[in-house]
Design a protein around this motif. Structure first.
Motif, PDB file in Angstrom:
ATOM      1  N   ALA A   1       0.554  -1.371  -0.043  1.00  8.02           N
ATOM      2  CA  ALA A   1      -0.221  -0.312   0.314  1.00  8.02           C
ATOM      3  C   ALA A   1       1.053   1.183  -0.189  1.00  8.02           C
ATOM      4  CB  ALA A   1      -1.240  -0.108   1.378  1.00  8.02           C
ATOM      5  N   MET A   2      -0.031   1.925  -0.386  1.00  5.98           N
ATOM      6  CA  MET A   2       0.800   3.435  -0.400  1.00  5.98           C
ATOM      7  C   MET A   2      -0.323   4.810   0.641  1.00  5.98           C
ATOM      8  SD  MET A   2       0.954   6.966  -3.225  1.00  5.98           S
ATOM      9  CE  MET A   2       2.561   6.181  -3.231  1.00  5.98           C
TER      10      MET A   2
ATOM     11  N   GLN B   1      -2.401   0.615  11.904  1.00  7.57           N
ATOM     12  CA  GLN B   1      -3.327  -0.144  12.126  1.00  7.57           C
ATOM     13  C   GLN B   1      -3.275  -1.204  10.831  1.00  7.57           C
ATOM     14  OE1 GLN B   1      -5.838   3.671  12.173  1.00  7.57           O
ATOM     15  NE2 GLN B   1      -7.283   2.197  12.766  1.00  7.57           N
ATOM     16  N   LEU B   2      -2.903  -0.921   9.191  1.00  9.87           N
ATOM     17  CA  LEU B   2      -2.671  -1.357   8.398  1.00  9.87           C
ATOM     18  C   LEU B   2      -1.644  -2.565   8.562  1.00  9.87           C
ATOM     19  CD1 LEU B   2      -2.811   1.066   5.744  1.00  9.87           C
ATOM     20  CD2 LEU B   2      -4.266  -0.890   6.316  1.00  9.87           C
ATOM     21  N   GLU B   3      -0.739  -2.257   9.101  1.00 11.79           N
ATOM     22  CA  GLU B   3       0.354  -3.486   8.905  1.00 11.79           C
ATOM     23  C   GLU B   3       0.235  -4.302  10.489  1.00 11.79           C
ATOM     24  OE1 GLU B   3       4.100  -1.929   9.468  1.00 11.79           O
ATOM     25  OE2 GLU B   3       4.102  -1.756   7.071  1.00 11.79           O
ATOM     26  N   ARG B   4      -0.940  -4.074  11.505  1.00 16.39           N
ATOM     27  CA  ARG B   4      -1.473  -5.475  12.530  1.00 16.39           C
ATOM     28  C   ARG B   4      -2.664  -6.034  12.086  1.00 16.39           C
ATOM     29  NH1 ARG B   4      -1.464  -0.127  16.085  1.00 16.39           N
ATOM     30  NH2 ARG B   4      -3.504  -0.045  15.527  1.00 16.39           N
ATOM     31  N   THR B   5      -3.381  -6.064  10.830  1.00 16.27           N
ATOM     32  CA  THR B   5      -3.755  -6.386  10.278  1.00 16.27           C
ATOM     33  C   THR B   5      -3.174  -8.284   9.826  1.00 16.27           C
ATOM     34  OG1 THR B   5      -3.582  -6.419   8.132  1.00 16.27           O
ATOM     35  CG2 THR B   5      -5.187  -4.691  10.026  1.00 16.27           C
ATOM     36  N   GLY B   6      -1.928  -7.663   9.598  1.00 14.20           N
ATOM     37  CA  GLY B   6      -0.852  -8.771   9.047  1.00 14.20           C
ATOM     38  C   GLY B   6      -1.386  -9.143   7.632  1.00 14.20           C
ATOM     39  N   ARG B   7      -2.364  -7.698   6.613  1.00 11.93           N
ATOM     40  CA  ARG B   7      -2.390  -8.644   5.712  1.00 11.93           C
ATOM     41  C   ARG B   7      -2.198  -7.396   4.534  1.00 11.93           C
ATOM     42  NH1 ARG B   7      -8.403  -9.491   7.000  1.00 11.93           N
ATOM     43  NH2 ARG B   7      -9.079 -10.600   4.985  1.00 11.93           N
ATOM     44  N   VAL B   8      -1.866  -6.247   5.193  1.00  9.75           N
ATOM     45  CA  VAL B   8      -1.412  -5.368   4.346  1.00  9.75           C
ATOM     46  C   VAL B   8      -0.099  -4.575   4.788  1.00  9.75           C
ATOM     47  CG1 VAL B   8      -1.778  -2.601   3.669  1.00  9.75           C
ATOM     48  CG2 VAL B   8      -4.188  -4.173   3.919  1.00  9.75           C
TER      49      VAL B   8
ATOM     50  N   VAL C   1       2.241  -0.765  -6.683  1.00  9.11           N
ATOM     51  CA  VAL C   1       1.134  -0.661  -5.221  1.00  9.11           C
ATOM     52  C   VAL C   1       0.031  -1.792  -5.670  1.00  9.11           C
ATOM     53  CG1 VAL C   1       2.740   0.769  -3.684  1.00  9.11           C
ATOM     54  CG2 VAL C   1       0.593   2.023  -4.907  1.00  9.11           C
ATOM     55  N   ASP C   2      -0.798  -2.495  -4.389  1.00  5.43           N
ATOM     56  CA  ASP C   2      -2.241  -2.630  -4.828  1.00  5.43           C
ATOM     57  C   ASP C   2      -3.347  -1.687  -4.555  1.00  5.43           C
ATOM     58  OD1 ASP C   2      -0.745  -5.501  -5.438  1.00  5.43           O
ATOM     59  OD2 ASP C   2       0.096  -5.515  -3.382  1.00  5.43           O
TER      60      ASP C   2
ATOM     61  N   GLU D   1     -13.569  -4.518   6.714  1.00  2.50           N
ATOM     62  CA  GLU D   1     -14.495  -4.648   5.575  1.00  2.50           C
ATOM     63  C   GLU D   1     -13.559  -4.158   4.138  1.00  2.50           C
ATOM     64  OE1 GLU D   1     -17.500  -2.023   6.276  1.00  2.50           O
ATOM     65  OE2 GLU D   1     -18.576  -3.245   8.152  1.00  2.50           O
ATOM     66  N   ILE D   2     -12.700  -3.190   4.101  1.00  2.00           N
ATOM     67  CA  ILE D   2     -12.234  -2.223   3.173  1.00  2.00           C
ATOM     68  C   ILE D   2     -10.884  -3.553   2.696  1.00  2.00           C
ATOM     69  CG2 ILE D   2     -10.284  -0.963   2.109  1.00  2.00           C
ATOM     70  CD1 ILE D   2     -12.415   0.736   3.720  1.00  2.00           C
ATOM     71  N   ILE D   3     -10.172  -3.936   3.404  1.00  2.00           N
ATOM     72  CA  ILE D   3      -8.969  -5.342   3.184  1.00  2.00           C
ATOM     73  C   ILE D   3      -9.766  -6.264   2.560  1.00  2.00           C
ATOM     74  CG2 ILE D   3      -7.730  -6.448   4.752  1.00  2.00           C
ATOM     75  CD1 ILE D   3      -7.237  -4.699   5.855  1.00  2.00           C
ATOM     76  N   ALA D   4     -11.388  -6.972   3.461  1.00  2.00           N
ATOM     77  CA  ALA D   4     -12.002  -8.067   3.041  1.00  2.00           C
ATOM     78  C   ALA D   4     -12.311  -7.824   1.126  1.00  2.00           C
ATOM     79  CB  ALA D   4     -13.308  -8.315   3.753  1.00  2.00           C
TER      80      ALA D   4
END
Length: 128
Positions: A5-6, A21-28, A49-50, A112-115
């Motif tokens: 991500a950017m 917050q994003l990095e704590r998800t382990g998915r971004v 970036v995705d 929700e946004i990551i999903a």
């Protein structure tokens, strides 16, 4: 999959908080940051970036700068527009984002946004 991500926001504390917050998800994983649209576009030309999380009230907002730059990008990321104001339903940058994210960011909405990112990625892979 871990999305790269950017974050585009002119406020350093907001960038730091969203990165955490994003990095704590382990998915971004945040791989790039910018403080204005011009810097973001320059970085998007050299950094794939995705997803790009962009402050709706950033310098250059309301212009066609971002949509005009899309044809020059090797890879166009998905866009999530963020704002601390209630005007985020308007037409940001003359384009439709994948999603809107109100600031301060709450974890359930971020998930929700990551999903949604994952679903879009699955559809893209299936159609490739």
């Amino acid at each position: 999959m871990i999305f790269e991500a950017m974050i585009v926001d002119d406020e350093a504390p907001a960038r730091v908080e969203l990165t955490n917050q994003l990095e704590r998800t382990g998915r971004v994983k945040v791989v790039s940051e910018a403080v204005c649209l011009q810097e973001a576009i320059a970085k998007l030309r050299t950094t794939r970036v995705d997803v790009a999380f962009i402050d709706h009230n950033i310098v250059g907002a309301g212009t066609t700068l971002l949509p005009d730059a899309l044809p020059t990008l090797e890879k166009v990321p998905m866009f999530v527009f963020m704002t601390a104001y209630s005007d985020y339903i308007s037409d940001p940058f003359g384009m439709s984002p994948l999603a809107f994210l109100a600031k301060p960011v709450d974890t359930p909405r971020l998930m929700e946004i990551i999903a949604l990112l994952e679903e879009c990625y699955r559809r893209e892979v299936m159609h490739a």
